[in-house]
Design a protein around this motif. Structure first.
Motif, short mmCIF file in Angstrom:
data_model
loop_
_atom_site.label_atom_id
_atom_site.label_comp_id
_atom_site.label_asym_id
_atom_site.label_seq_id
_atom_site.Cartn_x
_atom_site.Cartn_y
_atom_site.Cartn_z
N ASN A 135 33.82 42.31 33.01
CA ASN A 135 33.84 43.31 33.99
C ASN A 135 32.50 43.64 34.41
O ASN A 135 31.82 44.04 33.54
CB ASN A 135 34.70 44.39 33.90
N PHE A 139 32.02 50.24 39.80
CA PHE A 139 33.38 50.29 39.77
C PHE A 139 33.75 51.87 40.55
O PHE A 139 32.97 52.61 40.14
CB PHE A 139 34.28 50.19 38.48
N ASN A 142 39.70 53.92 40.81
CA ASN A 142 40.86 52.93 40.69
C ASN A 142 40.58 51.80 39.84
O ASN A 142 41.23 51.33 39.01
CB ASN A 142 41.28 52.53 42.25
N LYS A 143 39.26 51.06 39.94
CA LYS A 143 38.99 49.95 39.41
C LYS A 143 38.77 50.50 38.02
O LYS A 143 39.27 49.53 36.94
CB LYS A 143 37.86 49.32 39.88
N GLU A 144 38.39 51.58 37.67
CA GLU A 144 37.90 51.96 36.31
C GLU A 144 39.34 52.05 35.49
O GLU A 144 39.30 51.56 34.31
CB GLU A 144 37.51 53.30 36.20
#
Ligand code: UDP
Length: 243
Positions: A135, A139, A142-144
């Protein structure tokens, strides 16, 4: 020779590169998450201003000096460090030792596509190495959460986090107890080097402890960050002579 060296409040393990790799391999045999950090003088100076960061560094299971400045500073104390152990080299050594074994690795950090390019290069260089997740390091909340869920699902043995300091160390400390990972390492800009986008200093610079100068010549924008290096040495001298 003592087991630790304290430099301006940060506790470093006094180990050689080979000893550090053996410690990482021993961590992989234990069923708990171990944090590994590699502070340079700039990071030590940051930790002096940020006590939460200082505590996180000092709670880690392994802390090695990624910077000749830290090794030089240790010469002014009774606890001289054996050698510089660069985070990039440590990770390369680990890859070499685990490539034929049943351990897996996850990359998190760097600009978009960098970690993917790093995975491609490392799997080519260390045939058999299993990089099971990747990844980038940009980020939102939410992405975390999605990335943390992905790590929980994939259960890598080694998690490399390259978000720069102190972001990577704080993130590792925040999730350490939730992650099914045995070793988490803060790797700074190592994915940039693994991807081939950033070159490491030529051997001659390394031999004379001048990797910082090479990085400054290649990335002059680091100048203001690097002003912390003389400030670090001044702080070390002040501590030695005035306590
Ligand atoms: N980075 C990131 N997310 C961020 C900030 C930085 O992934 O929010 C990455 C950046 O792309 C670079 C690394 O973190 O790959 C920091 O590199 P730097 O050279 O500053 O770290 P050092 O090796 O000096 O610790």
């Amino acid at each position: 020779m003592s087991d630790f060296s304290h430099i301006l409040g940060v506790k470093f393990n006094n180990v050689t590169y080979e000893e550090a790799i053996d410690i990482l391999l021993s961590f992989l045999r234990e069923n708990k998450c171990h944090c590994v950090f590699t502070p340079n003088p700039e990071i030590v100076m940051e930790a002096r201003k940020d006590l939460e960061f200082m505590r996180i560094l000092n709670d880690a299971e392994l802390v090695v000096p990624d910077g000749i400045g830290v090794v030089i500073a240790s010469r002014f104390s009774k606890e001289k460090l054996k050698e510089r152990v660069a985070g990039f080299d440590l990770v390369q050594g680990l890859f070499d030792r685990i490539k034929d074994k049943d351990y897996s690795v996850y990359f998190w950090g760097g600009a978009p596509r960098v970690a993917m390019e790093a995975k491609f290069n490392m799997e080519k260089k260390y045939s058999g190495l299993k990089i099971i997740g990747v990844n980038d390091g940009y980020f939102d909340a939410n992405k975390e959460k999605l990335i943390i869920d992905d790590i929980k699902n994939k259960k890598p043995d080694v998690l490399l986090v390259g978000l720069g300091a102190p972001k990577q160390e704080k993130l590792i400390a925040r999730y350490k107890n939730q992650l099914p990972v045995k070793v988490c390492i803060g790797v700074g800009g190592s994915f940039d080097v693994m991807s081939g986008r950033v070159k490491r200093a030529p051997k001659i610079f390394m031999r004379f402890g001048l990797e910082w100068l090479y990085r400054l010549l290649c990335q002059p924008s680091r100048f203001f960050r690097m002003l912390k290096l003389p400030m670090f040495l001044l702080a070390v001298l002040k501590k030695k002579f005035f306590g």
